[in-house]
Motif scaffolding. Structure first.
Motif, mmCIF file in Angstrom:
data_model
loop_
_atom_site.group_PDB
_atom_site.id
_atom_site.type_symbol
_atom_site.label_atom_id
_atom_site.label_comp_id
_atom_site.label_asym_id
_atom_site.label_seq_id
_atom_site.Cartn_x
_atom_site.Cartn_y
_atom_site.Cartn_z
ATOM 1 N N GLY A 144 47.976 61.648 49.590
ATOM 2 C CA GLY A 144 47.670 61.453 47.802
ATOM 3 C C GLY A 144 48.291 62.910 46.989
ATOM 4 O O GLY A 144 48.200 64.250 48.876
ATOM 5 N N ASN A 145 47.603 63.056 46.493
ATOM 6 C CA ASN A 145 48.356 65.061 45.737
ATOM 7 C C ASN A 145 46.934 65.311 45.042
ATOM 8 O O ASN A 145 46.738 63.952 44.542
ATOM 9 C CB ASN A 145 49.226 64.141 44.673
ATOM 10 N N VAL A 146 46.707 66.492 45.366
ATOM 11 C CA VAL A 146 45.270 66.958 45.520
ATOM 12 C C VAL A 146 45.915 68.812 43.753
ATOM 13 O O VAL A 146 46.375 69.161 44.259
ATOM 14 C CB VAL A 146 44.691 67.607 45.851
ATOM 15 N N LEU A 147 45.901 67.947 42.704
ATOM 16 C CA LEU A 147 46.113 68.859 41.880
ATOM 17 C C LEU A 147 44.184 70.017 41.655
ATOM 18 O O LEU A 147 43.303 68.952 41.371
ATOM 19 C CB LEU A 147 46.316 68.385 40.999
ATOM 20 N N VAL A 148 44.762 71.174 41.115
ATOM 21 C CA VAL A 148 42.905 72.335 41.238
ATOM 22 C C VAL A 148 43.488 72.320 39.873
ATOM 23 O O VAL A 148 44.767 73.275 39.188
ATOM 24 C CB VAL A 148 43.061 72.938 42.506
ATOM 25 N N VAL A 149 43.200 72.546 39.583
ATOM 26 C CA VAL A 149 42.342 73.243 37.562
ATOM 27 C C VAL A 149 41.540 74.605 37.097
ATOM 28 O O VAL A 149 40.272 73.804 37.905
ATOM 29 C CB VAL A 149 42.230 71.984 36.724
ATOM 30 N N LEU A 156 48.516 73.182 41.118
ATOM 31 C CA LEU A 156 47.756 74.292 39.957
ATOM 32 C C LEU A 156 48.090 74.564 38.916
ATOM 33 O O LEU A 156 49.165 74.508 38.246
ATOM 34 C CB LEU A 156 48.174 75.796 41.244
ATOM 35 N N SER A 157 46.841 74.287 38.449
ATOM 36 C CA SER A 157 47.524 73.863 36.713
ATOM 37 C C SER A 157 46.523 75.529 36.631
ATOM 38 O O SER A 157 45.101 75.163 36.313
ATOM 39 C CB SER A 157 46.480 72.808 36.351
ATOM 40 N N ILE A 158 46.302 76.373 35.343
ATOM 41 C CA ILE A 158 46.033 78.040 35.435
ATOM 42 C C ILE A 158 46.421 77.763 33.686
ATOM 43 O O ILE A 158 47.293 77.698 33.687
ATOM 44 C CB ILE A 158 45.577 78.367 36.579
ATOM 45 N N GLY A 159 45.423 78.452 33.713
ATOM 46 C CA GLY A 159 45.988 79.761 32.240
ATOM 47 C C GLY A 159 46.323 80.479 32.761
ATOM 48 O O GLY A 159 45.822 81.725 34.225
ATOM 49 N N ASN A 160 46.514 81.700 32.207
ATOM 50 C CA ASN A 160 46.850 83.317 32.479
ATOM 51 C C ASN A 160 46.287 83.284 32.764
ATOM 52 O O ASN A 160 46.188 84.743 33.471
ATOM 53 C CB ASN A 160 47.775 83.888 30.135
ATOM 54 N N GLY A 161 45.137 83.695 32.474
ATOM 55 C CA GLY A 161 44.079 85.007 32.890
ATOM 56 C C GLY A 161 43.601 84.650 34.389
ATOM 57 O O GLY A 161 43.666 85.462 35.310
ATOM 58 N N PHE A 162 44.143 83.338 34.317
ATOM 59 C CA PHE A 162 43.490 82.665 36.463
ATOM 60 C C PHE A 162 44.853 83.998 36.715
ATOM 61 O O PHE A 162 44.329 84.712 37.869
ATOM 62 C CB PHE A 162 43.261 81.490 36.577
ATOM 63 N N ALA A 163 45.648 83.556 36.140
ATOM 64 C CA ALA A 163 46.826 84.358 37.541
ATOM 65 C C ALA A 163 46.830 86.012 37.625
ATOM 66 O O ALA A 163 46.841 86.740 38.670
ATOM 67 C CB ALA A 163 48.417 83.984 36.493
ATOM 68 N N LEU A 187 37.699 72.926 37.673
ATOM 69 C CA LEU A 187 36.496 73.934 38.676
ATOM 70 C C LEU A 187 36.280 75.515 37.983
ATOM 71 O O LEU A 187 37.804 76.385 37.704
ATOM 72 C CB LEU A 187 37.140 74.923 40.255
ATOM 73 N N SER A 188 35.807 75.437 36.980
ATOM 74 C CA SER A 188 34.942 76.483 35.990
ATOM 75 C C SER A 188 35.688 76.376 35.290
ATOM 76 O O SER A 188 35.961 77.503 34.699
ATOM 77 C CB SER A 188 34.425 77.699 37.470
ATOM 78 N N THR A 189 36.398 75.732 34.180
ATOM 79 C CA THR A 189 37.244 76.219 33.428
ATOM 80 C C THR A 189 37.348 74.656 31.908
ATOM 81 O O THR A 189 37.192 73.343 32.117
ATOM 82 C CB THR A 189 38.977 75.835 33.576
ATOM 83 N N LEU A 190 36.797 75.107 31.558
ATOM 84 C CA LEU A 190 36.070 74.021 30.186
ATOM 85 C C LEU A 190 37.828 73.518 29.085
ATOM 86 O O LEU A 190 37.992 72.145 29.272
ATOM 87 C CB LEU A 190 35.527 73.952 28.907
ATOM 88 N N LEU A 191 38.374 74.855 29.112
ATOM 89 C CA LEU A 191 39.393 74.626 27.975
ATOM 90 C C LEU A 191 41.132 73.227 28.933
ATOM 91 O O LEU A 191 40.839 71.982 28.880
ATOM 92 C CB LEU A 191 39.853 75.642 27.860
ATOM 93 N N HIS A 192 40.726 73.721 29.957
ATOM 94 C CA HIS A 192 41.564 73.424 31.040
ATOM 95 C C HIS A 192 41.442 71.497 31.813
ATOM 96 O O HIS A 192 42.208 70.780 31.398
ATOM 97 C CB HIS A 192 42.270 74.014 32.190
ATOM 98 N N SER A 193 40.155 71.919 31.741
ATOM 99 C CA SER A 193 39.219 70.901 32.670
ATOM 100 C C SER A 193 39.953 69.309 31.159
ATOM 101 O O SER A 193 40.394 68.814 31.354
ATOM 102 C CB SER A 193 38.208 70.563 32.973
#
Length: 421
Positions: free
Chosen positions: A209-214, A240-247, A353-359
């Motif tokens: 299976g495929n595990v995606l982390v947000v 990995l699905s993130i915003g600019n701030g995480f990176a 993981l600890s992100t409202l908007l991306h979740s």
């Protein structure tokens, strides 16, 4: 004069609460019901069946009742074919179009049930001829978001000829997420719960299976960066699905040892540390992008580094408040949505993981069959995700800086599942 319609419920309708929900929907709309047939499964693995006559004072009220019942998995008996109407213009849907849930859905065409592909909530269902389709009807049914609708698309309208199948929870069949079916709480034993989440991840990986982390930037600020990077390096993260701030802050930690100007180990504020994230963006722009920075040796550690080194795809979706942004950040909102949607369709399990908007953004793209764990120190994050339609999500209320290191310890300790190269 009153009007009536017969609907059917099938499956684990008692354990899943479908039967009770159906009764409540009818009564809440001022209608009445008569259970004409009720066959109860006598064993834990046996399904039940109910046929119910629903009555209302007028056709409009009956349609509202049937629509809401349909969303919960009660389907009309003796259904007609789905109604189709062409889109009048690009990005315009016909009046009365069927708006999808995130549950597995089928439409009836020429007397045959056809599975709707790429199911997600708030989409239109498009039907087109396809001789290679895996059904006798010779058509393909799939979802499209509003901005992708093209003039002439044949779109399903109304509620006729549509079958929805919400997830079921058979009695005694807990599955990988049975340990968290009690809802959202901060009072469960954290370590044992994280251990069970790790087991669910291992099960997903064993099944290819495929595990995606947000993930949100709080993960970096809290000092969990190195542990997430280890999970990427060891094959437990497939996207990995993130915003600019995480990176940005992940890269800042590598280049300057800080996140938002604070050393995440000593908690000391670096002199002029408030400029570090801007310097970090500038350095990546100078290199031409994150991958180029890894190849040149400029970037030597962290989550983004491990994603590049291990060919783990990432989507960095921009927002109006971004500094920079990084060259890899997708600044077009529609383009970012499409990239997130493509990632979500590949996922079998998602860690938010600890992100409202991306979740919420990723959750809106997921079918209800995808397993989701949402971890946040604020219970409102998980509550809002559920309220937005991701009813399959289960939540854990804890500090992300505690959760990720313990999760990594469980997954990477001796005896953990061995992953193929």
């Amino acid at each position: 004069m009153s009007v009536s319609r017969v609907v059917e419920l099938e499956g684990h309708i008692i354990d899943s609460g479908m039967m009770e929900a159906a009764f409540s929907i009818v009564m809440d709309h001022g209608g009445s019901f008569d259970v004409e047939e009720f066959d109860i499964g006598r064993q834990k693995d046996q399904e039940s069946y109910a046929k119910m006559l629903v009555t209302a004072e007028d056709e409009e009220t009956l349609q509202r009742i049937v629509h809401d019942l349909h969303q919960r998995g009660a389907n009309p008996a003796d259904p007609n074919d789905a109604q189709l109407e062409e889109a009048p213009e690009d990005q315009v849907v016909p009046h009365g179009f069927y708006s999808t849930t995130n549950h597995p859905t089928q439409i009836r065409y020429d007397g045959e049930w056809v599975e709707v592909e790429d199911i997600e909530m708030d989409c239109a269902v498009i039907v087109e001829a396809d001789e290679s389709a895996d059904n006798d009807a010779g058509v393909r049914a799939y979802t499209k978001v509003l901005n992708a609708i093209e003039e002439g698309d044949r779109i399903v309208t109304g509620d006729a000829g549509i079958r929805v199948q919400p997830p079921e929870r058979p009695r005694g069949q807990e599955g990988a997420f049975g340990f968290m079916q009690g809802g959202i709480s901060s009072e469960r034993p954290s370590e044992s719960t994280i251990e069970q989440i790790a087991e669910a991840i291992e099960e997903t990986k064993r099944e290819d299976g495929n595990v995606l982390v947000v993930a949100g930037p709080a993960l970096i600020h809290s000092g969990a960066r190195e542990d997430l990077a280890r999970l990427v390096e060891n094959g437990y993260v497939d996207g990995l699905s993130i915003g600019n701030g995480f990176a940005v802050h992940d890269i800042e930690r590598d280049l300057y040892g800080t996140s938002l100007g604070v050393n995440t180990e000593t908690l000391d504020h670096a002199r002029h540390g408030h400029k570090h994230h801007i310097y970090a963006i500038s350095e990546i722009i100078r290199e031409g992008g994150i991958e180029e920075a890894v190849e040149s040796g400029k970037l030597e550690s962290g989550v983004m580094y491990q994603c590049v080194e291990n060919d783990v795809p990432y989507v960095i979706a921009g927002s109006i408040r971004d500094d920079g942004p990084l060259p890899d950040t997708i600044t077009d909102a529609v383009e970012a949505q499409n990239a997130i949607r493509e990632q979500a369709r590949d996922a079998d399990m998602v860690l938010m993981l600890s992100t409202l908007l991306h979740s919420v953004a990723v959750g809106n793209c997921l079918p209800s069959t995808t397993r989701v764990v949402c971890v946040d120190i604020n219970p409102a994050t998980v509550t809002q995700l559920l309220d937005r339609g991701s009813a399959q999500a289960v939540g854990m209320v804890t500090d992300i800086g505690t959760f990720v290191p313990i999760l990594a310890e469980n997954l990477l300790e001796e005896g953990a599942v061995e992953l193929d190269d």
